[in-house]
Design an enzyme around this catalytic site. Structure first.
Site, mmCIF file in Angstrom:
data_model
loop_
_atom_site.group_PDB
_atom_site.id
_atom_site.type_symbol
_atom_site.label_atom_id
_atom_site.label_comp_id
_atom_site.label_asym_id
_atom_site.label_seq_id
_atom_site.Cartn_x
_atom_site.Cartn_y
_atom_site.Cartn_z
ATOM 1 N N GLY A 38 1.023 -1.246 -0.433
ATOM 2 C CA GLY A 38 0.201 0.264 -0.091
ATOM 3 C C GLY A 38 0.797 0.815 -0.077
ATOM 4 O O GLY A 38 0.108 2.722 0.105
ATOM 5 N N ASP A 39 2.206 1.142 0.068
ATOM 6 C CA ASP A 39 3.132 2.536 0.135
ATOM 7 C C ASP A 39 3.098 3.121 -1.501
ATOM 8 O O ASP A 39 3.639 2.688 -2.504
ATOM 9 C CB ASP A 39 4.528 1.996 0.416
ATOM 10 C CG ASP A 39 5.267 3.475 0.604
ATOM 11 O OD1 ASP A 39 4.962 3.916 1.871
ATOM 12 O OD2 ASP A 39 5.801 3.579 -0.397
ATOM 13 N N LEU A 40 2.766 4.255 -1.314
ATOM 14 C CA LEU A 40 2.770 4.737 -2.345
ATOM 15 C C LEU A 40 3.996 4.668 -3.503
ATOM 16 O O LEU A 40 4.435 4.880 -4.730
ATOM 17 C CB LEU A 40 2.469 6.370 -2.527
ATOM 18 C CG LEU A 40 2.019 7.150 -4.085
ATOM 19 C CD1 LEU A 40 1.508 6.298 -4.601
ATOM 20 C CD2 LEU A 40 1.441 8.782 -3.677
#
Length: 89
Positions: A38-40
């Site tokens: 989920g880390d951009l």
């Protein structure tokens, strides 16, 4: 605790989500095989690295980054550094 048990236990606490647990496992517990899907920054790095047209979805991240196992935390760190060098973040 294994990663799944830790994730389940900590996300029961209000205000702690999956991303927070992944960061805790990488930076505090120093676990070598955590992929923060989920880390951009990691997603943008994977997009550029693999020449994708759009940001990869979580399932696609799992598939693309499987070859990084058992050092997906290191791969994630490289994606952050890659984005930093590109001036994207």
């Amino acid at each position: 605790m294994d990663d799944e048990a830790l994730l389940t236990m900590l996300t029961l606490v209000k205000g702690i989500g999956v991303w927070s647990v992944h960061m805790f496992m990488i930076f505090s517990l120093r676990r070598p095989d955590v992929l923060p899907i989920g880390d951009l920054g990691v997603r943008k790095g994977v997009k550029l690295l693999y020449g994708l047209k759009e940001l990869p979805k979580p399932l696609e991240m799992d598939e693309l980054c499987e070859k990084w196992r058992p050092y997906r935390s290191v791969g994630s760190w490289y994606m952050w550094k890659y984005m930093d060098a590109k001036g994207v973040l």
